[in-house]
Design an enzyme around this catalytic site. Structure first.
Site, PDB file in Angstrom:
ATOM      1  N   ASP A  10       0.853  -1.199  -0.143  1.00  0.00           N
ATOM      2  CA  ASP A  10       0.016   0.090   0.061  1.00  0.00           C
ATOM      3  C   ASP A  10       1.061   1.027   0.071  1.00  0.00           C
ATOM      4  O   ASP A  10       0.893   1.989   0.950  1.00  0.00           O
ATOM      5  CB  ASP A  10      -0.990   0.045   1.460  1.00  0.00           C
ATOM      6  CG  ASP A  10      -0.330  -0.187   2.328  1.00  0.00           C
ATOM      7  OD1 ASP A  10       0.886  -0.469   2.543  1.00  0.00           O
ATOM      8  OD2 ASP A  10      -1.106   0.316   3.661  1.00  0.00           O
ATOM      9  N   ASP A  15       6.990   1.159   2.320  1.00  0.00           N
ATOM     10  CA  ASP A  15       6.579   0.287   1.259  1.00  0.00           C
ATOM     11  C   ASP A  15       7.698   0.580   0.245  1.00  0.00           C
ATOM     12  O   ASP A  15       8.504  -0.198  -0.310  1.00  0.00           O
ATOM     13  CB  ASP A  15       5.397   0.363   0.707  1.00  0.00           C
ATOM     14  CG  ASP A  15       4.214   0.307   1.614  1.00  0.00           C
ATOM     15  OD1 ASP A  15       3.471  -0.726   1.715  1.00  0.00           O
ATOM     16  OD2 ASP A  15       4.081   1.087   2.332  1.00  0.00           O
ATOM     17  N   ASP A 250       7.719  -1.567   7.046  1.00  0.00           N
ATOM     18  CA  ASP A 250       7.731  -2.651   6.053  1.00  0.00           C
ATOM     19  C   ASP A 250       8.818  -3.261   5.384  1.00  0.00           C
ATOM     20  O   ASP A 250       8.822  -4.392   4.987  1.00  0.00           O
ATOM     21  CB  ASP A 250       6.771  -1.949   4.914  1.00  0.00           C
ATOM     22  CG  ASP A 250       5.179  -1.791   5.200  1.00  0.00           C
ATOM     23  OD1 ASP A 250       4.924  -2.292   6.190  1.00  0.00           O
ATOM     24  OD2 ASP A 250       4.698  -0.884   4.577  1.00  0.00           O
TER      25      ASP A 250
END
Length: 318
Positions: A10, A15, A250
């Site tokens: 996302d 990310d 992440d």
């Protein structure tokens, strides 16, 4: 043989960093990137993912449109941390267009890629788990064909970052997290919120990382400025990283999926997700008493070799 990955994202700042780590590793082949609602609305996630690939000169990687809403939960995003656009509010006038997206939807793409490479694909899920929940509904045998599943999400001591005791990715779609933790019986590794906090990056290292004289480092410096400023606030440090530094959540899951020898301390325990509690909805439950009678145990990561992790980050921006 290269390690084959699917990244389910996302795309916010962490990310982006995780994607760049995967693309920079010569031993990794990213077979596809699937996008989900989460840090920012899905349209932004798609644009952000393509921007990251452009920065890495890797627009050849297929990107797939996934779910824009959770299964039942109210829509949630993290614009206060990642910026309203999810990538630090530093728009690129020459950003790639969404015409570059694949026509196939994310869940079906996951299924097809794994069917073409049975037992060889590691799925790294660093977003709300909606796409994964849809995939197992479409193909119940999908998890059995995965090599492994790595998740950034959940919490191990009821320490929340979105609700009192809920981590963002699980709170953003508790039903999806429940489905995944109960129906994916492949080897499963979980990088929890508390784990990432306790392995956060010292600020002097972050400065060194972003000072590299490369286009990738300049890109990361631009998109992470807002979130790093937020992370350095006294209130945020107290609540999240215990004053230790920057938490690139992440990226930890991506790094250990690439090289699980980074893990220096872990335990195996059955897990599920609370769906009903007034205060605990979305909280990950660790079944130490084995009352759930589950044979499948997840690997809960506690510590990693931080120096090796730092080197992976440096390499990603070279």
């Amino acid at each position: 043989m290269k390690k084959k990955l699917i990244l389910d994202v996302d795309t916010g700042v962490d990310d982006a960093q995780g994607i760049m780590v995967a693309l920079a590793d010569p031993g990794v082949e990213v077979l596809g990137i699937t996008c989900s609602h989460g840090n920012t609305p899905l349209e932004n996630v798609l644009k952000n993912t393509l921007r990251v690939l452009k920065a890495c000169n890797r627009l050849d990687i297929p990107v797939y449109r996934g779910c824009k809403l959770p299964i039942l939960a109210d829509k949630l995003n993290a614009g206060d941390y990642h910026g309203k656009d999810g990538l630090g509010e530093v728009p690129d006038p020459d950003a790639p267009g969404l015409d570059l997206l694949q026509k196939k939807k994310a869940a079906q793409a996951m299924i097809d890629i794994v069917n073409e490479n049975p037992g060889e694909v590691t799925l790294v899920a660093v977003a709300p788990l909606t796409n994964l929940a849809v995939a197992v509904q479409l193909a119940p045998n999908f998890p059995s064909k995965l090599k492994a599943l790595y998740i950034m999400g959940g919490n191990i001591e009821s320490r929340g970052n979105t609700t009192s005791c809920g981590e963002f990715n699980f709170v953003a779609d508790p039903e999806a997290a429940h489905i995944v933790l109960n129906r994916y019986t492949c080897p499963t590794y979980i990088a929890s919120w508390e784990f990432t906090c306790r392995n956060s990056l010292p600020w002097d290292f972050c400065n060194k990382l972003l000072a590299q004289k490369t286009e990738k480092a300049a890109f990361m410096k631009r998109i992470s400025k807002l979130s790093m400023t937020k992370a350095q606030s006294q209130e945020y440090q107290k609540e999240t990283t215990e004053g230790n530094g920057f938490n690139s959540c992440d990226t930890y899951a991506v790094a250990v999926a690439i090289n699980d020898s980074l893990i220096t301390k872990s335990e195996q325990v059955a897990v599920t997700v609370e769906l009903q509690g007034k205060y605990t909805r979305g909280m990950m439950v660790l079944d130490y008493m084995e009352l759930l009678k589950k044979t499948h145990k997840a690997v809960i990561i506690h510590k990693i070799d931080l120096e090796k992790f730092k080197q992976m980050l440096i390499n990603s921006l070279m």
